[in-house]
Motif scaffolding. Structure first.
Motif, PDB file in Angstrom:
ATOM      1  N   ASP A   1       0.839  -1.202   0.000  1.00  0.00           N
ATOM      2  CA  ASP A   1       0.000   0.000   0.000  1.00  0.00           C
ATOM      3  C   ASP A   1       0.875   1.254   0.000  1.00  0.00           C
ATOM      4  O   ASP A   1       1.651   1.462   0.936  1.00  0.00           O
ATOM      5  N   PRO A   2       0.766   2.089  -1.049  1.00  0.00           N
ATOM      6  CA  PRO A   2       1.650   3.261  -1.137  1.00  0.00           C
ATOM      7  C   PRO A   2       1.196   4.459  -0.300  1.00  0.00           C
ATOM      8  O   PRO A   2       1.883   5.484  -0.298  1.00  0.00           O
ATOM      9  N   ALA A   3       0.076   4.341   0.408  1.00  0.00           N
ATOM     10  CA  ALA A   3      -0.421   5.517   1.137  1.00  0.00           C
ATOM     11  C   ALA A   3       0.646   6.060   2.089  1.00  0.00           C
ATOM     12  O   ALA A   3       1.268   5.312   2.839  1.00  0.00           O
ATOM     13  N   ALA A   4       0.866   7.369   2.027  1.00  0.00           N
ATOM     14  CA  ALA A   4       1.869   8.023   2.866  1.00  0.00           C
ATOM     15  C   ALA A   4       1.310   8.184   4.275  1.00  0.00           C
ATOM     16  O   ALA A   4       0.243   8.762   4.460  1.00  0.00           O
ATOM     17  N   VAL A   5       2.002   7.637   5.267  1.00  0.00           N
ATOM     18  CA  VAL A   5       1.503   7.753   6.642  1.00  0.00           C
ATOM     19  C   VAL A   5       2.438   8.519   7.570  1.00  0.00           C
ATOM     20  O   VAL A   5       1.992   9.061   8.565  1.00  0.00           O
ATOM     21  N   LYS A   6       3.733   8.531   7.269  1.00  0.00           N
ATOM     22  CA  LYS A   6       4.607   9.312   8.143  1.00  0.00           C
ATOM     23  C   LYS A   6       5.728   9.970   7.347  1.00  0.00           C
ATOM     24  O   LYS A   6       6.054   9.537   6.245  1.00  0.00           O
ATOM     25  N   GLN A   7       6.263  11.012   7.943  1.00  0.00           N
ATOM     26  CA  GLN A   7       7.227  11.833   7.233  1.00  0.00           C
ATOM     27  C   GLN A   7       8.451  12.058   8.101  1.00  0.00           C
ATOM     28  O   GLN A   7       8.315  12.319   9.300  1.00  0.00           O
ATOM     29  N   THR A   8       9.640  11.954   7.501  1.00  0.00           N
ATOM     30  CA  THR A   8      10.873  12.310   8.209  1.00  0.00           C
ATOM     31  C   THR A   8      11.674  13.229   7.297  1.00  0.00           C
ATOM     32  O   THR A   8      12.006  12.850   6.181  1.00  0.00           O
ATOM     33  N   ASN A   9      11.952  14.418   7.759  1.00  0.00           N
ATOM     34  CA  ASN A   9      12.691  15.413   6.962  1.00  0.00           C
ATOM     35  C   ASN A   9      12.118  15.579   5.557  1.00  0.00           C
ATOM     36  O   ASN A   9      12.864  15.703   4.588  1.00  0.00           O
ATOM     37  N   GLY A  10      10.792  15.546   5.462  1.00  0.00           N
ATOM     38  CA  GLY A  10      10.163  15.789   4.166  1.00  0.00           C
ATOM     39  C   GLY A  10      10.018  14.559   3.299  1.00  0.00           C
ATOM     40  O   GLY A  10       9.386  14.610   2.252  1.00  0.00           O
ATOM     41  N   GLU A  11      10.612  13.440   3.715  1.00  0.00           N
ATOM     42  CA  GLU A  11      10.451  12.198   2.946  1.00  0.00           C
ATOM     43  C   GLU A  11       9.299  11.403   3.550  1.00  0.00           C
ATOM     44  O   GLU A  11       9.255  11.169   4.761  1.00  0.00           O
ATOM     45  N   TRP A  12       8.372  10.985   2.683  1.00  0.00           N
ATOM     46  CA  TRP A  12       7.205  10.241   3.157  1.00  0.00           C
ATOM     47  C   TRP A  12       7.458   8.745   3.119  1.00  0.00           C
ATOM     48  O   TRP A  12       8.198   8.251   2.254  1.00  0.00           O
ATOM     49  N   TYR A  13       6.815   8.045   4.065  1.00  0.00           N
ATOM     50  CA  TYR A  13       6.922   6.577   4.155  1.00  0.00           C
ATOM     51  C   TYR A  13       5.530   5.978   4.256  1.00  0.00           C
ATOM     52  O   TYR A  13       4.619   6.588   4.839  1.00  0.00           O
ATOM     53  N   ASP A  14       5.388   4.763   3.700  1.00  0.00           N
ATOM     54  CA  ASP A  14       4.123   4.041   3.847  1.00  0.00           C
ATOM     55  C   ASP A  14       4.106   3.312   5.199  1.00  0.00           C
ATOM     56  O   ASP A  14       5.059   3.390   5.965  1.00  0.00           O
ATOM     57  N   LYS A  15       3.024   2.577   5.435  1.00  0.00           N
ATOM     58  CA  LYS A  15       2.911   1.982   6.775  1.00  0.00           C
ATOM     59  C   LYS A  15       3.927   0.866   7.008  1.00  0.00           C
ATOM     60  O   LYS A  15       4.234   0.540   8.145  1.00  0.00           O
ATOM     61  N   ALA A  16       4.477   0.303   5.920  1.00  0.00           N
ATOM     62  CA  ALA A  16       5.520  -0.723   6.068  1.00  0.00           C
ATOM     63  C   ALA A  16       6.909  -0.100   6.193  1.00  0.00           C
ATOM     64  O   ALA A  16       7.901  -0.812   6.336  1.00  0.00           O
ATOM     65  N   GLY A  17       6.991   1.232   6.097  1.00  0.00           N
ATOM     66  CA  GLY A  17       8.284   1.900   6.230  1.00  0.00           C
ATOM     67  C   GLY A  17       9.030   2.085   4.918  1.00  0.00           C
ATOM     68  O   GLY A  17      10.192   2.475   4.916  1.00  0.00           O
TER      69      GLY A  17
END
Ligand code: HEC
Length: 173
Positions: A29-45
């Motif tokens: 699932d590509p949905a963006a759930v968290k962000q670190t320094n502007g880079e988004w991650y999906d729920k699997a990281g």
């Protein structure tokens, strides 16, 4: 017990089939759930894109577009769509995970047969590629998922704080 296990197996199969049908994305699932320094991650990281309803893409997606153009397009063609020499990466990412992608780009790949000798170079020591590998993946993932059309993204979100610093650190200057 055996019966219970086969039920579990069947469920797992159903879930994984449903999963790949729903997303056709080798990283899930590509949905963006968290962000670190502007880079988004999906729920699997896994690194992922974030594209607003009005088409505004996140910074990494736009960096990925430019870096793909600078380093990969010569063989893989415009917009990730492949050429007579190298595969269509928007297809590859429908089944290839982030880890697999990463491994191939770092280490290269070679397909030799009687009729062809296709070489994917190893980029592990090329900082232009390595320092932008997540961005390139994110761009190609957006292309592969149909979230981003062909050509240059025309609306780009703001550059995240810390982006330049992280890049400088990666390049070692
Ligand atoms: C010199 C030409 C060339 C360049 C430049 C190049 N590639 Fe490749 N790439 C290839 C070829 C040829 C293959 C197919 C190799 C094979 O089938 O064994 C390939 C395969 C791949 C694969 C595996 C695809 C699959 O479905 O198995 C990935 C992922 C990939 N390249 C990513 C990239 C990225 C990202 C870049 C830019 C950083 C890049 N390549 C730059 C030639 C190139």
């Amino acid at each position: 017990m055996k019966f219970a296990l086969s039920i579990i197996g069947a469920l797992a199969l159903l879930i994984s089939v449903g999963h790949s049908l729903a997303f056709a994305d080798g990283s899930g699932d590509p949905a963006a759930v968290k962000q670190t320094n502007g880079e988004w991650y999906d729920k699997a990281g896994n690194p992922t894109f974030k594209i607003e309803k009005d088409g505004t893409v996140d910074w990494y997606t736009s960096v990925g577009y430019l870096q793909y153009g600078a380093n990969c397009m010569v063989c893989h063609g415009p917009d990730g769509l492949g050429s007579s020499y190298a595969p269509n990466l928007t297809n590859s990412l429908k089944t290839m995970s982030y880890a697999e992608f990463y491994g191939i780009v770092v280490g290269g790949k070679r397909n030799v047969s009687a009729s062809q000798d296709l070489v994917m170079p190893a980029w592990g020591t090329n900082k232009n590629v390595m320092c932008h590998l997540d961005a390139i993946f994110i761009y190609l993932r957006a292309r592969s998922d149909g979230a981003l059309g062909r050509g240059r993204p025309n609306k780009v979100g703001p550059k995240p704080a810390g982006f330049d610093k992280a890049e400088d650190q990666c390049f070692g200057d």
